[in-house]
Design a protein around this motif. Sequence first.
Motif, PDB file in Angstrom:
ATOM      1  N   TYR A   1       0.890  -1.119  -0.097  1.00 57.66           N
ATOM      2  CA  TYR A   1      -0.027  -0.166  -0.053  1.00 57.66           C
ATOM      3  C   TYR A   1       0.829   1.347   0.192  1.00 57.66           C
ATOM      4  CZ  TYR A   1      -4.279  -2.711   1.010  1.00 57.66           C
ATOM      5  OH  TYR A   1      -5.177  -3.541   0.876  1.00 57.66           O
TER       6      TYR A   1
ATOM      7  N   TYR B   1       0.058   5.355  -0.212  1.00 57.47           N
ATOM      8  CA  TYR B   1      -0.852   5.242   1.313  1.00 57.47           C
ATOM      9  C   TYR B   1       0.332   5.615   2.347  1.00 57.47           C
ATOM     10  CZ  TYR B   1      -5.001   3.777  -0.586  1.00 57.47           C
ATOM     11  OH  TYR B   1      -6.184   3.876  -1.556  1.00 57.47           O
TER      12      TYR B   1
ATOM     13  N   LYS C   1      -4.694   7.949   1.953  1.00 56.61           N
ATOM     14  CA  LYS C   1      -3.969   8.583   0.643  1.00 56.61           C
ATOM     15  C   LYS C   1      -4.861   9.528   0.281  1.00 56.61           C
ATOM     16  CE  LYS C   1      -2.961   7.211  -4.161  1.00 56.61           C
ATOM     17  NZ  LYS C   1      -2.860   6.263  -5.054  1.00 56.61           N
TER      18      LYS C   1
END
Length: 179
Positions: free
Chosen positions: A140, A145, A176
């Motif tokens: 991620y 993120y 994010k």
Amino acid sequence: MTPASPAPTFRTATPDDVPGLVALIESAYRGDASRAGWTTEADLLGGQRTDADMVLAVVNDTSGRMLVAETGGVLAACCQLENRDGHAYFGTFAVRPDMQGGGLGKQVLAEAERLARDEWDAAEMRMTVITARAELIAWYVRRGYVRTGELSPFPYGDERFGLPKRDDLRFEILTKKLR
């Protein structure tokens, strides 16, 4: 690494999809079948990851949707999206273990972000990830993120979320910006 998956088609899940979604989610996270992919939680948690009632609640939730990705007419991936007052929540993300590593997960995440931004005008996507899942968190982070350091406890004692094999499980919020 698995070869690149064909371009998926996306749609919103219906109640008829629930049995297939439960099987998909379970196969991606629990038991020996999940070990074919890299998203397994089998070393952290036993028992179920979800059940038909939990999935049906997401499918019927008017503040969100269960996004389905199909490739070649086959249910290949899914994720839960919730519209939460200026931000979107992303969860219940599953890709068939035999299709992991070919880019399908990236495509599903990108479509979820597009929907949240373009249809809900969400400024941010949020999710919770088990902190022991270092590889998943890194995946991620590579997609933009940010780890917030905000932690919440794992729901020990609630077997709907699995049977913990460790006593140090907790969640971290990742975020994010979408615009």
